[in-house]
Write a protein that holds these residues in place. Structure first.
Motif, PDB file in Angstrom:
ATOM      1  N   GLY A  19      12.236  11.074 -37.866  1.00  0.00           N
ATOM      2  CA  GLY A  19      11.079  11.803 -38.006  1.00  0.00           C
ATOM      3  C   GLY A  19      10.531  11.824 -36.741  1.00  0.00           C
ATOM      4  O   GLY A  19      10.580  11.092 -35.922  1.00  0.00           O
TER       5      GLY A  19
ATOM      6  N   GLU B  51       6.778  13.127 -37.150  1.00  0.00           N
ATOM      7  CA  GLU B  51       5.329  13.328 -37.386  1.00  0.00           C
ATOM      8  C   GLU B  51       4.326  12.217 -37.558  1.00  0.00           C
ATOM      9  O   GLU B  51       3.947  12.065 -38.719  1.00  0.00           O
ATOM     10  CB  GLU B  51       5.441  14.134 -38.735  1.00  0.00           C
ATOM     11  CG  GLU B  51       6.363  15.459 -38.685  1.00  0.00           C
ATOM     12  CD  GLU B  51       6.814  16.240 -39.720  1.00  0.00           C
ATOM     13  OE1 GLU B  51       6.042  15.819 -40.947  1.00  0.00           O
ATOM     14  OE2 GLU B  51       7.638  16.814 -39.984  1.00  0.00           O
TER      15      GLU B  51
ATOM     16  N   ALA C   7       6.938  14.318 -47.740  1.00  0.00           N
ATOM     17  CA  ALA C   7       5.406  15.010 -47.281  1.00  0.00           C
ATOM     18  C   ALA C   7       5.598  15.065 -45.925  1.00  0.00           C
ATOM     19  O   ALA C   7       5.086  16.156 -45.276  1.00  0.00           O
ATOM     20  CB  ALA C   7       4.311  14.340 -48.149  1.00  0.00           C
ATOM     21  N   ARG C   8       5.947  14.031 -45.266  1.00  0.00           N
ATOM     22  CA  ARG C   8       6.231  13.994 -43.589  1.00  0.00           C
ATOM     23  C   ARG C   8       7.420  13.073 -43.385  1.00  0.00           C
ATOM     24  O   ARG C   8       7.811  12.415 -44.205  1.00  0.00           O
ATOM     25  CB  ARG C   8       4.905  13.399 -43.013  1.00  0.00           C
ATOM     26  CG  ARG C   8       3.532  14.124 -43.436  1.00  0.00           C
ATOM     27  CD  ARG C   8       2.218  13.322 -42.789  1.00  0.00           C
ATOM     28  NE  ARG C   8       2.558  13.536 -41.264  1.00  0.00           N
ATOM     29  CZ  ARG C   8       1.412  12.942 -40.466  1.00  0.00           C
ATOM     30  NH1 ARG C   8       0.465  12.401 -41.028  1.00  0.00           N
ATOM     31  NH2 ARG C   8       1.717  13.167 -39.031  1.00  0.00           N
ATOM     32  N   LYS C   9       7.890  13.376 -42.003  1.00  0.00           N
ATOM     33  CA  LYS C   9       8.894  12.786 -41.581  1.00  0.00           C
ATOM     34  C   LYS C   9       8.546  12.059 -40.390  1.00  0.00           C
ATOM     35  O   LYS C   9       8.483  12.335 -39.354  1.00  0.00           O
ATOM     36  CB  LYS C   9      10.152  13.869 -40.982  1.00  0.00           C
ATOM     37  CG  LYS C   9      10.687  14.661 -42.424  1.00  0.00           C
ATOM     38  CD  LYS C   9      11.635  15.537 -41.704  1.00  0.00           C
ATOM     39  CE  LYS C   9      12.182  16.432 -42.865  1.00  0.00           C
ATOM     40  NZ  LYS C   9      11.113  17.397 -43.470  1.00  0.00           N
ATOM     41  N   TYR C  10       8.291  10.708 -40.771  1.00  0.00           N
ATOM     42  CA  TYR C  10       7.558   9.656 -39.779  1.00  0.00           C
ATOM     43  C   TYR C  10       8.608   9.207 -38.632  1.00  0.00           C
ATOM     44  O   TYR C  10       9.942   9.021 -39.061  1.00  0.00           O
ATOM     45  CB  TYR C  10       7.333   8.522 -40.465  1.00  0.00           C
ATOM     46  CG  TYR C  10       6.003   8.777 -41.392  1.00  0.00           C
ATOM     47  CD1 TYR C  10       4.648   9.008 -40.986  1.00  0.00           C
ATOM     48  CD2 TYR C  10       6.405   9.057 -43.012  1.00  0.00           C
ATOM     49  CE1 TYR C  10       3.537   9.314 -41.895  1.00  0.00           C
ATOM     50  CE2 TYR C  10       5.320   9.361 -43.688  1.00  0.00           C
ATOM     51  CZ  TYR C  10       3.889   9.620 -43.210  1.00  0.00           C
ATOM     52  OH  TYR C  10       2.950   9.921 -44.102  1.00  0.00           O
TER      53      TYR C  10
END
Length: 464
Positions: free
Chosen positions: A368, A370, A283-286
């Motif tokens: 990531g 994000e 969902a997101r790339k942290y």
């Protein structure tokens, strides 16, 4: 022996058992194994066939090969027999808990595990065990055969050294490995059985031109000293994960958490996340995670500075993956999550190096950008399953038909006099019934091929 005949022999080993083909499997003790174990792997819900093991020339497989316990009670100690299909394949590493028959014909191995497998639990081999040679030819008609028995059964047969000697070419003996220890790890509950205690895994070697990328890296196998338990929403501890309903394009439901079952605080945590297939994306790339994204389903290693007190539980602050599509029916998918201490991860080079082990050879990993994935205090309904520091979020996504790019042709009128006007006899059979029918048909086909091969060989011998 041609590849076709080798494939038929491997099929016969699974279909007919060692009593019919003693040259394929080791001689059994007088009584069969009383323990009910099932060999498992990834199986197509559409066709019912076991998915193959994919190789690059010179590369190792990462396909799951495991065992499921349907005995009704825990089984204390397991043994696996692995038989390679041809000289195009080798053992990636010779482990010290395995005995190998290597000379004169394709290799085989018997490996012993102290692991105690609870009833209804699934375990799988923790490290890749099979490697294709650098000059391996593309193969679609060969198979690695994996067979599971209880340790008690193997001991009654004389132990794994004696069983491996039975597989060895006459005049040779089996050898024990000395390159680390092969271990078992928790396996996904959705891995499927195929034909009882033995399973045939078809092998596929990719056609490549030139170098095939960096060499595969065997993952570390030493255990973490921290006593961590993977947890999620359950009514009772040890319960199978609930299959949740997801929605295409939305974050996958389910809570991913960790509990400290030890007596000392754990200073820093790391979670490994693996997506089941390419129908999911993160969902997101942290920025506290490193991601392996190219060439196969995505995976990530994420680290957290937060300490975990004895008996305390934490959970991820957000969902981690989105289901992008569902190509076949209501198929159960999963997100695997595996917790280790920050100290264990640092001892193996840190999360970037660990993510690199999960990457397709020849590709890299990315960090990531994000935001930061966080840990939060967990509710009381998070409980462990049967799989220690590893667990699985299980879910289904109802399929959504893609819009056609062209206008479909008009439905032709029914032909008079062809039936009761039902328009073709109803909908096609899909899903579980298809798998059952396909499995039965596959068994009959394999039996026919065996008979054909035997008859052909007999005719040739008579003419000679």
């Amino acid at each position: 022996m041609t590849r076709y005949l080798r494939f038929v022999v491997a099929s016969a080993a699974v279909l007919l058992g060692p009593a019919v083909l003693p040259g394929v499997a080791a001689a059994a003790p007088d009584t069969p194994d009383s323990v009910r174990l099932e060999s498992v792997g990834q199986r197509s819900i559409e066709s019912g066939r076991m998915y193959g093991l994919d190789f690059r020339p010179g590369g190792i497989t990462r396909g799951p090969m495991g065992v499921h316990n349907r005995n009704g009670s825990a089984v204390d100690g397991l043994v696996a027999q692995l038989t390679l299909p041809s000289d195009d394949f080798r053992f990636a590493r010779r482990y010290d808990n395995c005995w190998y028959a290597l000379e004169g014909k394709p290799g085989s191995a018997w490996c012993e595990f102290d692991a105690k497998i609870p009833d209804r639990a699934t375990l799988q081999l923790a490290g890749p065990v099979v490697k294709a040679t650098d000059d391996a030819d593309p193969a679609v008609d060969e198979a690695v055969v994996v067979r599971w028995v209880s340790r008690a059964w193997a001991e009654a047969a004389g132990g794994i050294e004696a069983l491996a000697d039975e597989d060895a070419t006459e005049g040779t003996t089996a050898v024990r490995g000395a390159e680390g220890t092969l271990t078992l790890e928790p396996g996904s509950p959705w891995l499927s059985t195929f034909m009882g205690a033995s399973t045939m895994f078809p092998v596929h070697v990719a056609v490549t031109e030139g170098p095939s990328g960096a060499p595969d890296i065997l993952p570390p196998s030493n255990p973490d000293s921290a006593d961590l338990a993977a947890v999620q929403e359950r009514t009772t501890a040890g319960e199978r994960p609930t299959v949740r309903d997801g929605e295409r394009g939305k974050v996958v439901p389910g809570v991913i958490g960790v509990r400290n079952e030890g007596d000392a605080a754990v200073d820093g945590l790391v979670v490994e996340l693996r997506l089941a297939d390419e129908d999911m994306i993160f969902a997101r790339k942290y920025d506290n995670c490193w991601y392996a994204l190219r060439g196969k389903p995505g995976s990530a290693w994420c680290e957290f500075d937060r300490a975990l007190a004895p008996g305390a539980t934490l959970k991820l602050g957000s969902g981690v993956a989105i289901a992008t599509q569902q190509r076949l029916g209501d198929i159960t998918k999963d997100i695997r999550f595996h917790w280790v201490s920050a100290g264990w991860a640092e001892g193996h080079g840190g999360i970037r190096a660990l993510a690199g082990m999960s990457a397709t050879p020849g590709t890299g990993v990315v960090r990531g950008t994000e935001g930061t994935l966080t840990l939060e205090t967990a509710p009381a309904n998070l409980k462990p399953g049967l799989t220690g520091p590893v667990d699985y979020i299980l879910f289904t996504v109802p399929p959504v038909a893609d819009q056609p790019t062209t206008t479909p042709p008009a439905t032709p009128p029914a032909t008079p006099g062809t039936g009761d006007g039902a328009g073709g006899g109803g909908l096609p059979v899909t899903g579980t019934q298809t798998a059952a029918i396909a499995g039965l048909g596959g068994g009959l086909l394999a039996a026919g091929l065996i008979g054909y091969a035997i008859a052909r060989r007999r005719r040739t011998h008579f003419v000679a």
